[in-house]
Write a protein that holds these residues in place. Structure first.
Motif, PDB file in Angstrom:
ATOM      1  N   GLY A 259       0.850  -1.192   0.000  1.00  0.00           N
ATOM      2  CA  GLY A 259       0.000   0.000   0.000  1.00  0.00           C
ATOM      3  C   GLY A 259       0.879   1.232   0.000  1.00  0.00           C
ATOM      4  O   GLY A 259       1.533   1.533   0.996  1.00  0.00           O
ATOM      5  N   PHE A 260       0.932   1.924  -1.133  1.00  0.00           N
ATOM      6  CA  PHE A 260       1.867   3.035  -1.246  1.00  0.00           C
ATOM      7  C   PHE A 260       1.156   4.350  -1.520  1.00  0.00           C
ATOM      8  O   PHE A 260       1.543   5.147  -2.355  1.00  0.00           O
ATOM      9  N   GLY A 261       0.086   4.570  -0.756  1.00  0.00           N
ATOM     10  CA  GLY A 261      -0.601   5.856  -0.791  1.00  0.00           C
ATOM     11  C   GLY A 261       0.058   6.803   0.198  1.00  0.00           C
ATOM     12  O   GLY A 261       1.255   6.692   0.489  1.00  0.00           O
ATOM     13  N   VAL A 262      -0.715   7.695   0.758  1.00  0.00           N
ATOM     14  CA  VAL A 262      -0.192   8.697   1.697  1.00  0.00           C
ATOM     15  C   VAL A 262       0.503   8.021   2.879  1.00  0.00           C
ATOM     16  O   VAL A 262       1.623   8.368   3.249  1.00  0.00           O
TER      17      VAL A 262
ATOM     18  N   ARG B  26       4.518   7.747   3.933  1.00  0.00           N
ATOM     19  CA  ARG B  26       4.960   8.208   5.256  1.00  0.00           C
ATOM     20  C   ARG B  26       5.838   7.136   5.915  1.00  0.00           C
ATOM     21  O   ARG B  26       6.866   7.448   6.515  1.00  0.00           O
ATOM     22  N   ARG B  27       5.431   5.882   5.790  1.00  0.00           N
ATOM     23  CA  ARG B  27       6.225   4.789   6.366  1.00  0.00           C
ATOM     24  C   ARG B  27       7.554   4.654   5.636  1.00  0.00           C
ATOM     25  O   ARG B  27       8.566   4.350   6.242  1.00  0.00           O
ATOM     26  N   LYS B  28       7.557   4.882   4.330  1.00  0.00           N
ATOM     27  CA  LYS B  28       8.827   4.803   3.598  1.00  0.00           C
ATOM     28  C   LYS B  28       9.804   5.845   4.112  1.00  0.00           C
ATOM     29  O   LYS B  28      11.002   5.575   4.247  1.00  0.00           O
ATOM     30  N   ALA B  29       9.320   7.036   4.426  1.00  0.00           N
ATOM     31  CA  ALA B  29      10.197   8.069   4.987  1.00  0.00           C
ATOM     32  C   ALA B  29      10.785   7.601   6.317  1.00  0.00           C
ATOM     33  O   ALA B  29      11.968   7.843   6.598  1.00  0.00           O
ATOM     34  N   CYS B  30       9.980   6.910   7.128  1.00  0.00           N
ATOM     35  CA  CYS B  30      10.490   6.362   8.397  1.00  0.00           C
ATOM     36  C   CYS B  30      11.548   5.293   8.147  1.00  0.00           C
ATOM     37  O   CYS B  30      12.584   5.263   8.810  1.00  0.00           O
ATOM     38  N   ILE B  31      11.268   4.421   7.184  1.00  0.00           N
ATOM     39  CA  ILE B  31      12.228   3.360   6.846  1.00  0.00           C
ATOM     40  C   ILE B  31      13.527   3.968   6.334  1.00  0.00           C
ATOM     41  O   ILE B  31      14.619   3.577   6.756  1.00  0.00           O
ATOM     42  N   ASP B  32      13.415   4.933   5.431  1.00  0.00           N
ATOM     43  CA  ASP B  32      14.610   5.566   4.861  1.00  0.00           C
ATOM     44  C   ASP B  32      15.456   6.258   5.929  1.00  0.00           C
ATOM     45  O   ASP B  32      16.677   6.336   5.794  1.00  0.00           O
TER      46      ASP B  32
ATOM     47  N   CYS C 112       4.119  -2.127  -3.073  1.00  0.00           N
ATOM     48  CA  CYS C 112       3.028  -2.492  -3.962  1.00  0.00           C
ATOM     49  C   CYS C 112       1.887  -1.514  -3.766  1.00  0.00           C
ATOM     50  O   CYS C 112       1.727  -0.915  -2.699  1.00  0.00           O
ATOM     51  N   ASP C 113       1.123  -1.365  -4.830  1.00  0.00           N
ATOM     52  CA  ASP C 113      -0.070  -0.537  -4.769  1.00  0.00           C
ATOM     53  C   ASP C 113      -0.954  -0.930  -5.942  1.00  0.00           C
ATOM     54  O   ASP C 113      -0.445  -1.224  -7.027  1.00  0.00           O
ATOM     55  N   ARG C 114      -2.259  -0.954  -5.719  1.00  0.00           N
ATOM     56  CA  ARG C 114      -3.152  -1.372  -6.807  1.00  0.00           C
ATOM     57  C   ARG C 114      -3.126  -0.395  -7.971  1.00  0.00           C
ATOM     58  O   ARG C 114      -3.481  -0.730  -9.082  1.00  0.00           O
ATOM     59  N   SER C 115      -2.694   0.822  -7.732  1.00  0.00           N
ATOM     60  CA  SER C 115      -2.542   1.790  -8.828  1.00  0.00           C
ATOM     61  C   SER C 115      -1.058   1.990  -9.141  1.00  0.00           C
ATOM     62  O   SER C 115      -0.594   3.105  -9.322  1.00  0.00           O
ATOM     63  N   VAL C 116      -0.337   0.878  -9.226  1.00  0.00           N
ATOM     64  CA  VAL C 116       1.113   0.920  -9.440  1.00  0.00           C
ATOM     65  C   VAL C 116       1.459   1.657 -10.731  1.00  0.00           C
ATOM     66  O   VAL C 116       2.493   2.330 -10.809  1.00  0.00           O
TER      67      VAL C 116
ATOM     68  N   PHE D 164       5.480  -3.879   5.914  1.00  0.00           N
ATOM     69  CA  PHE D 164       4.658  -2.782   6.433  1.00  0.00           C
ATOM     70  C   PHE D 164       3.331  -2.827   5.677  1.00  0.00           C
ATOM     71  O   PHE D 164       3.314  -2.661   4.457  1.00  0.00           O
ATOM     72  N   VAL D 165       2.236  -3.074   6.389  1.00  0.00           N
ATOM     73  CA  VAL D 165       0.920  -3.176   5.773  1.00  0.00           C
ATOM     74  C   VAL D 165       0.209  -1.832   5.916  1.00  0.00           C
ATOM     75  O   VAL D 165      -0.155  -1.429   7.020  1.00  0.00           O
ATOM     76  N   CYS D 166       0.027  -1.152   4.805  1.00  0.00           N
ATOM     77  CA  CYS D 166      -0.634   0.160   4.762  1.00  0.00           C
ATOM     78  C   CYS D 166      -1.778   0.116   3.758  1.00  0.00           C
ATOM     79  O   CYS D 166      -2.046   1.081   3.052  1.00  0.00           O
ATOM     80  N   LEU D 167      -2.434  -1.015   3.683  1.00  0.00           N
ATOM     81  CA  LEU D 167      -3.510  -1.263   2.733  1.00  0.00           C
ATOM     82  C   LEU D 167      -4.851  -0.822   3.304  1.00  0.00           C
ATOM     83  O   LEU D 167      -4.983  -0.627   4.514  1.00  0.00           O
ATOM     84  N   PRO D 168      -5.875  -0.738   2.454  1.00  0.00           N
ATOM     85  CA  PRO D 168      -7.221  -0.471   2.969  1.00  0.00           C
ATOM     86  C   PRO D 168      -7.649  -1.551   3.967  1.00  0.00           C
ATOM     87  O   PRO D 168      -7.158  -2.691   3.925  1.00  0.00           O
TER      88      PRO D 168
END
Length: 137
Positions: free
Chosen positions: A11-14, A18-24, A35-39, A67-71
């Motif tokens: 889930g790579f929306g908002v 945000r989680r990617k910034a934490c990981i980075d 992954c994201d359904r609108s890849v 990291f699960v950020c899905l609906p």
């Protein structure tokens, strides 16, 4: 330097961004795939991050952490799939939409005591002060 844990974000929306910034920002983590359904709308990766259209494809990656950020309707099944694959899982959402979903997540988690799972739900007030990387020990 120790080897970094390889993280994937489902889930790579908002919230996923945000989680990617934490990981980075974390010295022990590296985001290798999302992954994201609108890849197709994400455009080409700006970094060395692989893109997938769904969490099943994401789980084919050599990950340590998911990291699960899905609906909400996908959070429980993705969390369970990550745990069953042997990953540490950080779930951004409630662990399920029903008591059965939640019971299933708990059952799978209890079968894997060596793995860590954290759940963060920021609804209903100010964003949580919890940091997902704190869950990794």
């Amino acid at each position: 330097m120790a080897t970094k844990l390889k993280a994937g974000i489902a889930g790579f929306g908002v919230v996923g961004r945000r989680r990617k910034a934490c990981i980075d920002a974390h010295p022990s983590l590296e985001c290798i795939a999302v992954c994201d359904r609108s890849v197709d709308d994400l455009g080409p990766p700006k970094e060395r991050v692989r893109l997938h259209a769904d969490y099943e494809a994401l789980l084919s990656e050599d990950l340590d952490v998911l990291f699960v950020c899905l609906p909400n309707d996908l959070a429980a099944e993705a969390t369970i799939a990550g745990l069953e694959r042997g990953l540490h899982v950080f779930c951004e959402k409630p662990p399920g939409r029903t008591l059965t979903d939640i019971a299933n997540v708990i059952e799978v988690e209890r079968q894997r005591p060596a793995q860590r799972q954290a759940i963060l739900d920021e609804r209903g007030g100010a964003p949580s002060e919890a940091k997902p990387e704190d869950s990794l020990g």
